[in-house]
Design a protein around this motif. Structure first.
Motif, PDB file in Angstrom:
ATOM      1  N   VAL A   1       0.839  -1.204   0.000  1.00 42.80           N
ATOM      2  CA  VAL A   1       0.000   0.000   0.000  1.00 42.80           C
ATOM      3  C   VAL A   1       0.872   1.253   0.000  1.00 42.80           C
ATOM      4  O   VAL A   1       0.608   2.212  -0.738  1.00 42.80           O
ATOM      5  N   THR A   2       1.926   1.231   0.777  1.00 43.86           N
ATOM      6  CA  THR A   2       2.842   2.386   0.828  1.00 43.86           C
ATOM      7  C   THR A   2       3.466   2.628  -0.538  1.00 43.86           C
ATOM      8  O   THR A   2       3.535   3.767  -1.014  1.00 43.86           O
ATOM      9  N   THR A   3       3.893   1.556  -1.189  1.00 42.00           N
ATOM     10  CA  THR A   3       4.477   1.669  -2.529  1.00 42.00           C
ATOM     11  C   THR A   3       3.468   2.249  -3.518  1.00 42.00           C
ATOM     12  O   THR A   3       3.790   3.104  -4.339  1.00 42.00           O
ATOM     13  N   TYR A   4       2.208   1.796  -3.407  1.00 44.03           N
ATOM     14  CA  TYR A   4       1.149   2.318  -4.272  1.00 44.03           C
ATOM     15  C   TYR A   4       1.046   3.835  -4.133  1.00 44.03           C
ATOM     16  O   TYR A   4       1.017   4.564  -5.122  1.00 44.03           O
ATOM     17  N   TYR A   5       1.042   4.329  -2.904  1.00 42.58           N
ATOM     18  CA  TYR A   5       0.925   5.775  -2.710  1.00 42.58           C
ATOM     19  C   TYR A   5       2.170   6.497  -3.207  1.00 42.58           C
ATOM     20  O   TYR A   5       2.090   7.597  -3.754  1.00 42.58           O
ATOM     21  N   ASP A   6       3.316   5.889  -3.036  1.00 41.59           N
ATOM     22  CA  ASP A   6       4.554   6.508  -3.505  1.00 41.59           C
ATOM     23  C   ASP A   6       4.526   6.711  -5.017  1.00 41.59           C
ATOM     24  O   ASP A   6       5.034   7.700  -5.537  1.00 41.59           O
ATOM     25  N   LEU A   7       3.896   5.741  -5.719  1.00 39.37           N
ATOM     26  CA  LEU A   7       3.901   5.787  -7.183  1.00 39.37           C
ATOM     27  C   LEU A   7       2.763   6.630  -7.750  1.00 39.37           C
ATOM     28  O   LEU A   7       2.804   7.035  -8.902  1.00 39.37           O
ATOM     29  N   ARG A   8       1.753   6.876  -6.932  1.00 33.19           N
ATOM     30  CA  ARG A   8       0.556   7.532  -7.440  1.00 33.19           C
ATOM     31  C   ARG A   8       0.867   8.966  -7.852  1.00 33.19           C
ATOM     32  O   ARG A   8       1.623   9.670  -7.187  1.00 33.19           O
ATOM     33  N   ASP A   9       0.228   9.409  -8.921  1.00 34.52           N
ATOM     34  CA  ASP A   9       0.472  10.766  -9.417  1.00 34.52           C
ATOM     35  C   ASP A   9       0.085  11.827  -8.395  1.00 34.52           C
ATOM     36  O   ASP A   9       0.901  12.586  -7.910  1.00 34.52           O
ATOM     37  N   THR A  10      -1.197  11.850  -8.069  1.00 33.07           N
ATOM     38  CA  THR A  10      -1.668  12.850  -7.105  1.00 33.07           C
ATOM     39  C   THR A  10      -1.516  12.264  -5.713  1.00 33.07           C
ATOM     40  O   THR A  10      -2.398  11.597  -5.200  1.00 33.07           O
ATOM     41  N   ASN A  11      -0.392  12.561  -5.127  1.00 26.68           N
ATOM     42  CA  ASN A  11       0.020  11.871  -3.912  1.00 26.68           C
ATOM     43  C   ASN A  11      -0.505  12.572  -2.666  1.00 26.68           C
ATOM     44  O   ASN A  11       0.077  13.536  -2.183  1.00 26.68           O
ATOM     45  N   GLN A  12      -1.627  12.075  -2.157  1.00 25.26           N
ATOM     46  CA  GLN A  12      -2.185  12.706  -0.962  1.00 25.26           C
ATOM     47  C   GLN A  12      -1.785  11.968   0.307  1.00 25.26           C
ATOM     48  O   GLN A  12      -1.475  12.568   1.299  1.00 25.26           O
ATOM     49  N   ARG A  13      -1.835  10.630   0.268  1.00 21.82           N
ATOM     50  CA  ARG A  13      -1.442   9.837   1.431  1.00 21.82           C
ATOM     51  C   ARG A  13      -0.235   8.992   1.038  1.00 21.82           C
ATOM     52  O   ARG A  13      -0.046   8.650  -0.091  1.00 21.82           O
ATOM     53  N   SER A  14       0.583   8.664   1.993  1.00 19.68           N
ATOM     54  CA  SER A  14       1.631   7.692   1.682  1.00 19.68           C
ATOM     55  C   SER A  14       1.806   6.797   2.886  1.00 19.68           C
ATOM     56  O   SER A  14       2.893   6.521   3.332  1.00 19.68           O
ATOM     57  N   ASP A  15       0.672   6.362   3.409  1.00 22.36           N
ATOM     58  CA  ASP A  15       0.708   5.606   4.642  1.00 22.36           C
ATOM     59  C   ASP A  15       0.258   4.165   4.412  1.00 22.36           C
ATOM     60  O   ASP A  15      -0.523   3.883   3.515  1.00 22.36           O
ATOM     61  N   SER A  16       0.743   3.284   5.255  1.00 22.12           N
ATOM     62  CA  SER A  16       0.369   1.876   5.151  1.00 22.12           C
ATOM     63  C   SER A  16      -1.111   1.700   5.505  1.00 22.12           C
ATOM     64  O   SER A  16      -1.735   2.606   6.073  1.00 22.12           O
ATOM     65  N   PHE A  17      -1.635   0.524   5.201  1.00 23.89           N
ATOM     66  CA  PHE A  17      -3.039   0.258   5.535  1.00 23.89           C
ATOM     67  C   PHE A  17      -3.269   0.341   7.041  1.00 23.89           C
ATOM     68  O   PHE A  17      -4.167   1.052   7.499  1.00 23.89           O
ATOM     69  N   THR A  18      -2.443  -0.357   7.815  1.00 24.64           N
ATOM     70  CA  THR A  18      -2.695  -0.386   9.268  1.00 24.64           C
ATOM     71  C   THR A  18      -2.500   0.994   9.887  1.00 24.64           C
ATOM     72  O   THR A  18      -3.208   1.349  10.834  1.00 24.64           O
ATOM     73  N   ASN A  19      -1.595   1.790   9.343  1.00 25.73           N
ATOM     74  CA  ASN A  19      -1.459   3.162   9.853  1.00 25.73           C
ATOM     75  C   ASN A  19      -2.702   3.995   9.541  1.00 25.73           C
ATOM     76  O   ASN A  19      -3.094   4.852  10.332  1.00 25.73           O
ATOM     77  N   GLN A  20      -3.297   3.762   8.368  1.00 25.97           N
ATOM     78  CA  GLN A  20      -4.526   4.488   8.051  1.00 25.97           C
ATOM     79  C   GLN A  20      -5.647   4.104   9.017  1.00 25.97           C
ATOM     80  O   GLN A  20      -6.416   4.954   9.473  1.00 25.97           O
TER      81      GLN A  20
END
Lengths: 253, 253
Positions: A202-221
């Protein structure tokens, strides 16, 4: 094991940016037909759909949802639990409201509305359209009922914004199946160490996403702000449901 | 305007008789994958699926639902609102339950579970399988929780029985679209004289159906027994939800 339908379902992603075109009358009719052929509890057909094209109403709904893409490009739909229609039928046949105010019948209407919405999402995606589901219309339950000028015995449960996609977001990784599908017994002892790979994904997904709003793991969310206690009008939902005459009756002892 | 997916959606009918075969591991995996890729509110993934193969549990669920086809041929699934998983994650991270007991979060989990169920129905039908949705698992909310031995913060919301169809029922006629889809304004003045054609259509459907249980028009059904006040354990739903720790909290004033 796949086919055209399943391929689309497995590739579902939320689309939040649409091209400045609207659905054709034919597309609208197809989506409504799909909605109407969705399973319905006890054949009571207790859902309705509103198509919101009025610019003032769209702006008011965007104000409630606080999401800039709501009522921007694309077509906006609101799915209602609708017990008003059946109440009117009963009244015109000289009957009282019977079980219409029970929680049971409200939940049956809710099932109808939510299943119809998912069916419409699938149909839209199969046509090459994109969709964002809008739970945010319930950010202010009283206000959305006023904006839509809804009668008692109805309640808006989900919005959908549908249109021609103007973005290609990545597929958002979901929990491994062993965490959501169980054989016969519910696994009360969950090993959360097993979630670390998924958290990384999940963290990697957010890192790669264009419009990067969150970059947190699932359990952290899950441990974070969205489930923290805070003031929100979303917590008026039961009060407004009751005000609408829904879910007020505990039935006969 | 149609395609393979929409054709299946428009041809949806409830299947209640299945051949004596079970889903393959590959089919199961596909259905679970589709469920997991369903939209999920705030990315909280608050639903789970139980696959019930245990004969005693199947018999107990059939007893609750009072439908002979439940747990007979075909595979039986129960969809749960599941806030237990996220509660465990929060606890293991040293957090309190936050908003997990609010009605708002319960309804988000309910949306997740019901949308996943509809997505699984569509996937199964696209594979040539048939499905009957089982709202009847809630005929005795306390009992179904006991049979499934569920922890607090979970609630069974819908069953699905899925298998190879052993019947070819006719398409059940639905309300004309003008009664369920509206542009901008909710039509509070409904002309029920317009429903007489539809009533006739429904009556004809029952007349032609093989296993003829009802032969009543739509409006007569709505005015009739299923919405009359009567004693039913289904009315314990709010009590049992609260007992499960769900929907108990009105949030912060």
């Amino acid at each position: 094991m796949t086919n055209e339908t399943i391929m689309h379902q497995l590739n579902h992603r939320t689309i939040r940016a649409f091209k400045p075109t609207n659905l054709s009358a034919e597309q609208l009719n197809t989506l409504y037909s799909v909605a109407s052929h969705t399973p319905t509890s006890m054949f009571m057909q207790q859902m309705s759909i509103m198509h919101i094209t009025d610019p003032d109403k769209r702006a008011a709904i965007r104000e409630i949802s606080k999401q800039p893409y709501v009522g921007a490009n694309g077509d906006l739909f609101i799915f209602l639990v609708d017990l008003y229609r059946n109440q009117q039928i009963r009244q015109q046949k000289g009957k009282d409201d019977g079980r219409l105010h029970t929680a049971d019948i409200f939940f049956q209407g809710l099932d109808d509305a939510i299943m119809a919405a998912q069916n419409v999402i699938t149909a839209a995606e199969s046509m090459g359209l994109g969709v964002v589901p809008l739970g945010s219309i319930k950010n202010d339950p009283q206000k959305i009922i006023e904006v839509l000028n809804l009668p008692k015995m109805t309640f808006p449960v989900l919005g959908l914004q549908i249109g021609v996609p103007d973005q290609e977001p990545q597929l958002k990784p979901r929990l491994p199946l062993k965490f959501i599908a169980f054989n016969n017994n519910y696994p009360k002892e969950i090993k959360f160490s097993d979630l670390s790979d998924y958290d990384q994904e999940v963290t990697t997904y957010y890192d790669l996403r264009d419009t990067n709003q969150r970059s947190d793991s699932f359990t952290n969310q899950i441990a974070g702000a969205k489930l923290e206690r805070h003031y929100t009008k979303r917590d008026e939902i039961m009060k407004i449901l009751h005000q609408q005459g829904l879910c007020t009756d505990e039935g006969i002892d």
